[in-house]
Design an enzyme around this catalytic site. Structure first.
Site, PDB file in Angstrom:
ATOM      1  N   LEU A  64      45.451   7.886   1.615  1.00 25.68           N
ATOM      2  CA  LEU A  64      45.581   7.213   2.917  1.00 25.68           C
ATOM      3  C   LEU A  64      46.313   8.111   3.898  1.00 25.68           C
ATOM      4  O   LEU A  64      47.393   8.583   3.572  1.00 25.68           O
ATOM      5  CB  LEU A  64      46.448   5.961   2.782  1.00 25.68           C
ATOM      6  N   HIS A  65      45.733   8.340   5.064  1.00 28.31           N
ATOM      7  CA  HIS A  65      46.499   9.064   6.079  1.00 28.31           C
ATOM      8  C   HIS A  65      46.086   8.750   7.506  1.00 28.31           C
ATOM      9  O   HIS A  65      46.695   9.243   8.449  1.00 28.31           O
ATOM     10  CB  HIS A  65      46.416  10.578   5.845  1.00 28.31           C
TER      11      HIS A  65
END
Ligand code: UD1
Length: 361
Positions: free
Chosen positions: A202-203
């Site tokens: 996740l980013h």
């Protein structure tokens, strides 16, 4: 005097995309006819040097430090540094090759175009049709002024046509990220242990810069962690936010194993051994499709629709009920099986270099 092609990299996904292009260029035209520039948008060892080492990328001619900061500051820093370098090469440049959609890709493109240096954009034409994504703005602007557009999937051809780009400038060549994956498979530990874990990455700002969104994702992961172990290599942006939002305790309570960002080979190793992958990354949607590993994407849109149409990817947005049902399907063996995506065959970089050679040499 020999003509010089300048290749620009700056952030983690750029390294993966550029490695096969440099290899193909060196074998066709020789490394003396090119210069590699690292703008240093990513600078941590684990987001940068590790990729040079594993993927056998030569030391850059120059390594700048654009660093982190607001979009304006990051783009402006890269623009100033790269323009100065181009001016120093005065007149000896065949063209500039940029990849992907990060802020430094846009900056390098602007600097070169304003100096009337031709730019070739690798991964042109991808569109999420969502301007809230900084990358979408970068992609549209880079494609509008580049003179050679290398497209990885069919949707890109239609998108560029719609934006009025000349057909002659557009080349459907396939996917360089898949070139790297196909080339590296021999070095990757894919041993199929028990396939009982989920790999999570996740980013995206839309998921990790908002406390509520991030908290909801963690709670969803917590729910599936009853059935499956969760392995979560944490991007620095995400780690910073988990700490700022005081959510680290919640992650630990949910039985999610946080680890440091992985190297290329480690990441593909985990990915290929995972029961499923949950992500918001563009590249991971492509890699899981190639590997045939189920992928649930926590986004409402994708600029890579072939991964949904042909591959193993499903967009779930923030509909965690839908995601939960799909996890059940995956565990029950009922999830879709992907097909090959046209031209994702490990030879995209060779096709790119053939075009560059014919146009610039
Ligand atoms: C950038 C790209 C994104 C790409 C992603 C891959 C833009 C707009 N975004 O997002 O398209 O998918 O890279 O990772 O160009 N940081 C470190 N060490 C580093 C680099 C960054 O700790 O080496 C931290 C900093 O706190 C920084 C934050 O990560 O503020 C975000 O970095 P940034 O380059 O702004 O964007 P990414 O989220 O990495």
């Amino acid at each position: 005097m020999k003509k010089n092609t300048i290749f620009v990299v700056a952030a983690r996904p750029n390294f993966v995309k550029m490695a096969p292009i440099l290899r193909a260029f060196d074998s066709e035209l020789g490394s003396r006819q090119r210069t590699l520039v690292h703008l240093g948008q990513h600078y941590d060892e684990k987001l940068s040097q590790v990729f040079f080492d594993e993927l056998g990328i030569s030391k850059p001619y120059v390594k700048f430090f654009v660093g982190s900061g607001s979009h304006g500051r990051q783009t402006a820093n890269a623009l100033i540094l790269f323009e100065k370098l181009l001016l120093e090469f005065s007149g000896n440049i065949a063209g500039v090759v940029v990849v992907g959609d990060v802020n430094s890709t846009l900056a390098a493109t602007l600097a070169a175009c304003k100096l009337n240096i031709p730019v070739a954009h690798v991964e042109a034409g991808l569109r999420s049709f969502d301007n809230a994504m900084p990358e979408e703005i970068n992609r549209k602007l880079v494609d509008a002024v580049s003179s050679v557009l290398f497209v990885s999937e069919k949707s890109g051809i239609l998108n560029l046509k719609r934006e009025g780009i000349r057909d002659e400038a557009v080349h459907l060549v396939g996917n360089v990220m898949i070139d790297t994956l196909a080339y590296e498979m021999k070095n990757i530990n894919c041993t199929n242990d028990m396939k009982r874990f989920v790999l999570v990455t996740l980013h995206r700002p839309s998921n990790v810069d908002d406390r509520n969104e991030l908290k909801n994702i963690i709670k969803f992961l917590g729910r599936i962690s009853n059935d499956l172990e969760i392995i979560f290599p944490v991007h620095p942006r995400t780690m910073k936010n988990l700490m700022t939002f005081d959510l680290v305790k919640l992650v630990k309570k949910m039985n999610i194993t946080m680890i440091e960002p992985l190297s290329y080979r480690e990441n593909i190793g985990y990915m290929s051994r995972a029961k499923l992958v949950i992500t918001d990354s563009g590249g991971v949607q492509e890699e899981t499709s190639f590997l045939g590993v189920p992928c649930l994407t926590l986004r409402k849109n994708t600029e890579r629709p072939s991964t949904v149409e042909f591959g193993t990817n499903t967009l779930v947005g923030n509909d965690y009920e839908k995601a939960r049902l799909l996890v059940d399907d995956i565990l029950d063996g009922k999830y879709k099986v992907g097909k090959n995506i046209p031209l994702w065959d490990g030879a995209a970089a060779k096709r790119i270099v053939a075009v560059i050679k014919s146009l610039w040499y």
